[in-house]
Design a protein around this motif. Structure first.
Motif, PDB file in Angstrom:
ATOM      1  N   VAL A 142       0.839  -1.199   0.000  1.00  0.00           N
ATOM      2  CA  VAL A 142       0.000   0.000   0.000  1.00  0.00           C
ATOM      3  C   VAL A 142       0.875   1.251   0.000  1.00  0.00           C
ATOM      4  CG1 VAL A 142      -1.680   1.337   1.350  1.00  0.00           C
ATOM      5  CG2 VAL A 142      -1.977  -1.135   1.072  1.00  0.00           C
ATOM      6  N   ALA A 143       1.928   1.266   0.799  1.00  0.00           N
ATOM      7  CA  ALA A 143       2.833   2.426   0.846  1.00  0.00           C
ATOM      8  C   ALA A 143       3.477   2.669  -0.516  1.00  0.00           C
ATOM      9  CB  ALA A 143       3.899   2.219   1.914  1.00  0.00           C
ATOM     10  N   ARG A 144       3.881   1.602  -1.207  1.00  0.00           N
ATOM     11  CA  ARG A 144       4.475   1.756  -2.540  1.00  0.00           C
ATOM     12  C   ARG A 144       3.471   2.352  -3.528  1.00  0.00           C
ATOM     13  NH1 ARG A 144       7.639  -2.669  -1.089  1.00  0.00           N
ATOM     14  NH2 ARG A 144       6.110  -4.264  -1.661  1.00  0.00           N
ATOM     15  N   LYS A 145       2.224   1.877  -3.476  1.00  0.00           N
ATOM     16  CA  LYS A 145       1.214   2.406  -4.388  1.00  0.00           C
ATOM     17  C   LYS A 145       0.914   3.874  -4.075  1.00  0.00           C
ATOM     18  CE  LYS A 145      -3.155   1.521  -6.650  1.00  0.00           C
ATOM     19  NZ  LYS A 145      -4.272   0.602  -6.847  1.00  0.00           N
ATOM     20  N   ILE A 146       0.860   4.232  -2.800  1.00  0.00           N
ATOM     21  CA  ILE A 146       0.662   5.638  -2.421  1.00  0.00           C
ATOM     22  C   ILE A 146       1.800   6.484  -2.988  1.00  0.00           C
ATOM     23  CG2 ILE A 146       0.702   7.256  -0.478  1.00  0.00           C
ATOM     24  CD1 ILE A 146      -0.854   5.131   1.137  1.00  0.00           C
ATOM     25  N   GLU A 147       3.038   6.024  -2.838  1.00  0.00           N
ATOM     26  CA  GLU A 147       4.196   6.755  -3.380  1.00  0.00           C
ATOM     27  C   GLU A 147       4.083   6.924  -4.888  1.00  0.00           C
ATOM     28  OE1 GLU A 147       7.938   5.024  -2.234  1.00  0.00           O
ATOM     29  OE2 GLU A 147       7.442   5.128  -0.109  1.00  0.00           O
ATOM     30  N   THR A 148       3.664   5.879  -5.588  1.00  0.00           N
ATOM     31  CA  THR A 148       3.508   5.946  -7.044  1.00  0.00           C
ATOM     32  C   THR A 148       2.461   6.989  -7.427  1.00  0.00           C
ATOM     33  OG1 THR A 148       4.137   3.628  -7.301  1.00  0.00           O
ATOM     34  CG2 THR A 148       2.896   4.616  -9.113  1.00  0.00           C
ATOM     35  N   ILE A 149       1.336   6.976  -6.738  1.00  0.00           N
ATOM     36  CA  ILE A 149       0.270   7.935  -7.026  1.00  0.00           C
ATOM     37  C   ILE A 149       0.755   9.359  -6.770  1.00  0.00           C
ATOM     38  CG2 ILE A 149      -2.012   8.749  -6.297  1.00  0.00           C
ATOM     39  CD1 ILE A 149      -2.667   5.745  -5.687  1.00  0.00           C
ATOM     40  N   VAL A 150       1.427   9.583  -5.652  1.00  0.00           N
ATOM     41  CA  VAL A 150       1.921  10.923  -5.315  1.00  0.00           C
ATOM     42  C   VAL A 150       2.938  11.389  -6.355  1.00  0.00           C
ATOM     43  CG1 VAL A 150       3.256  12.259  -3.627  1.00  0.00           C
ATOM     44  CG2 VAL A 150       1.412  10.751  -2.856  1.00  0.00           C
ATOM     45  N   LYS A 151       3.856  10.533  -6.764  1.00  0.00           N
ATOM     46  CA  LYS A 151       4.842  10.909  -7.785  1.00  0.00           C
ATOM     47  C   LYS A 151       4.173  11.313  -9.085  1.00  0.00           C
ATOM     48  CE  LYS A 151       8.728   8.163  -6.160  1.00  0.00           C
ATOM     49  NZ  LYS A 151       9.583   6.996  -6.403  1.00  0.00           N
ATOM     50  N   MET A 152       3.113  10.580  -9.466  1.00  0.00           N
ATOM     51  CA  MET A 152       2.412  10.885 -10.715  1.00  0.00           C
ATOM     52  C   MET A 152       1.690  12.230 -10.652  1.00  0.00           C
ATOM     53  SD  MET A 152       0.803   7.204 -11.784  1.00  0.00           S
ATOM     54  CE  MET A 152      -0.360   8.024 -12.845  1.00  0.00           C
ATOM     55  N   LEU A 153       1.182  12.581  -9.481  1.00  0.00           N
ATOM     56  CA  LEU A 153       0.339  13.767  -9.364  1.00  0.00           C
ATOM     57  C   LEU A 153       1.050  15.006  -8.844  1.00  0.00           C
ATOM     58  CD1 LEU A 153      -2.869  12.086  -7.926  1.00  0.00           C
ATOM     59  CD2 LEU A 153      -2.485  12.867 -10.274  1.00  0.00           C
ATOM     60  N   LYS A 154       2.282  14.872  -8.351  1.00  0.00           N
ATOM     61  CA  LYS A 154       2.927  16.014  -7.695  1.00  0.00           C
ATOM     62  C   LYS A 154       3.201  17.181  -8.628  1.00  0.00           C
ATOM     63  CE  LYS A 154       7.741  14.579  -7.815  1.00  0.00           C
ATOM     64  NZ  LYS A 154       8.885  14.221  -6.994  1.00  0.00           N
ATOM     65  N   ASN A 155       3.342  16.937  -9.904  1.00  0.00           N
ATOM     66  CA  ASN A 155       3.573  18.026 -10.849  1.00  0.00           C
ATOM     67  C   ASN A 155       2.315  18.368 -11.644  1.00  0.00           C
ATOM     68  OD1 ASN A 155       6.329  18.352 -10.189  1.00  0.00           O
ATOM     69  ND2 ASN A 155       6.796  16.513 -11.374  1.00  0.00           N
ATOM     70  N   SER A 156       1.184  17.990 -11.096  1.00  0.00           N
ATOM     71  CA  SER A 156      -0.094  18.230 -11.746  1.00  0.00           C
ATOM     72  C   SER A 156      -0.370  19.723 -11.867  1.00  0.00           C
ATOM     73  CB  SER A 156      -1.204  17.566 -10.928  1.00  0.00           C
ATOM     74  OG  SER A 156      -2.455  17.854 -11.466  1.00  0.00           O
ATOM     75  N   ILE A 157      -1.104  20.073 -12.888  1.00  0.00           N
ATOM     76  CA  ILE A 157      -1.468  21.473 -13.095  1.00  0.00           C
ATOM     77  C   ILE A 157      -2.441  21.946 -12.017  1.00  0.00           C
ATOM     78  CG2 ILE A 157      -2.690  23.049 -14.656  1.00  0.00           C
ATOM     79  CD1 ILE A 157      -1.550  21.407 -16.980  1.00  0.00           C
ATOM     80  N   SER A 158      -3.346  21.074 -11.585  1.00  0.00           N
ATOM     81  CA  SER A 158      -4.343  21.501 -10.599  1.00  0.00           C
ATOM     82  C   SER A 158      -3.728  21.533  -9.203  1.00  0.00           C
ATOM     83  CB  SER A 158      -5.562  20.589 -10.632  1.00  0.00           C
ATOM     84  OG  SER A 158      -5.227  19.316 -10.186  1.00  0.00           O
ATOM     85  N   GLU A 159      -4.243  22.417  -8.379  1.00  0.00           N
ATOM     86  CA  GLU A 159      -3.730  22.564  -7.020  1.00  0.00           C
ATOM     87  C   GLU A 159      -4.201  21.439  -6.116  1.00  0.00           C
ATOM     88  OE1 GLU A 159      -4.064  26.418  -5.172  1.00  0.00           O
ATOM     89  OE2 GLU A 159      -4.018  27.372  -7.131  1.00  0.00           O
ATOM     90  N   ILE A 160      -5.365  20.871  -6.415  1.00  0.00           N
ATOM     91  CA  ILE A 160      -5.909  19.782  -5.620  1.00  0.00           C
ATOM     92  C   ILE A 160      -6.227  18.604  -6.546  1.00  0.00           C
ATOM     93  CG2 ILE A 160      -7.792  19.007  -4.132  1.00  0.00           C
ATOM     94  CD1 ILE A 160      -8.115  21.900  -3.227  1.00  0.00           C
TER      95      ILE A 160
END
Length: 76
Positions: free
Chosen positions: A48-66
């Motif tokens: 679960v921690a690995r999947k959370i990290e993957t999701i965060v890495k994918m979204l951290k440079n997202s255009i939207s603030e949330i």
């Protein structure tokens, strides 16, 4: 399994994980976790921690603030 903080009993639950990364807020819903019945501490399995990290890495440079995603969504 026992809580590493207080040694209380852990209970399987589904929760929401939230993190601020720079100016962005990432919210991941439906995350499997274990919650201590005594102190409320949350813990995650390694998978679960690995999947959370993957999701965060994918979204951290997202255009939207949330960004709000479900843990159960397919993540490429």
């Amino acid at each position: 399994m026992k809580c590493f903080m207080c040694k209380g009993r852990l209970e399987d639950k589904i929760t929401t994980f939230m993190v601020e990364v720079g100016k962005n807020v990432i919210i991941i819903k439906n995350v499997p976790t274990q919650v201590c019945k005594q102190c409320g501490e949350h813990s995650y399995s390694d998978d679960v921690a690995r999947k959370i990290e993957t999701i965060v890495k994918m979204l951290k440079n997202s255009i939207s603030e949330i960004s709000v995603v479900s843990y159960t969504d397919k993540i490429a």
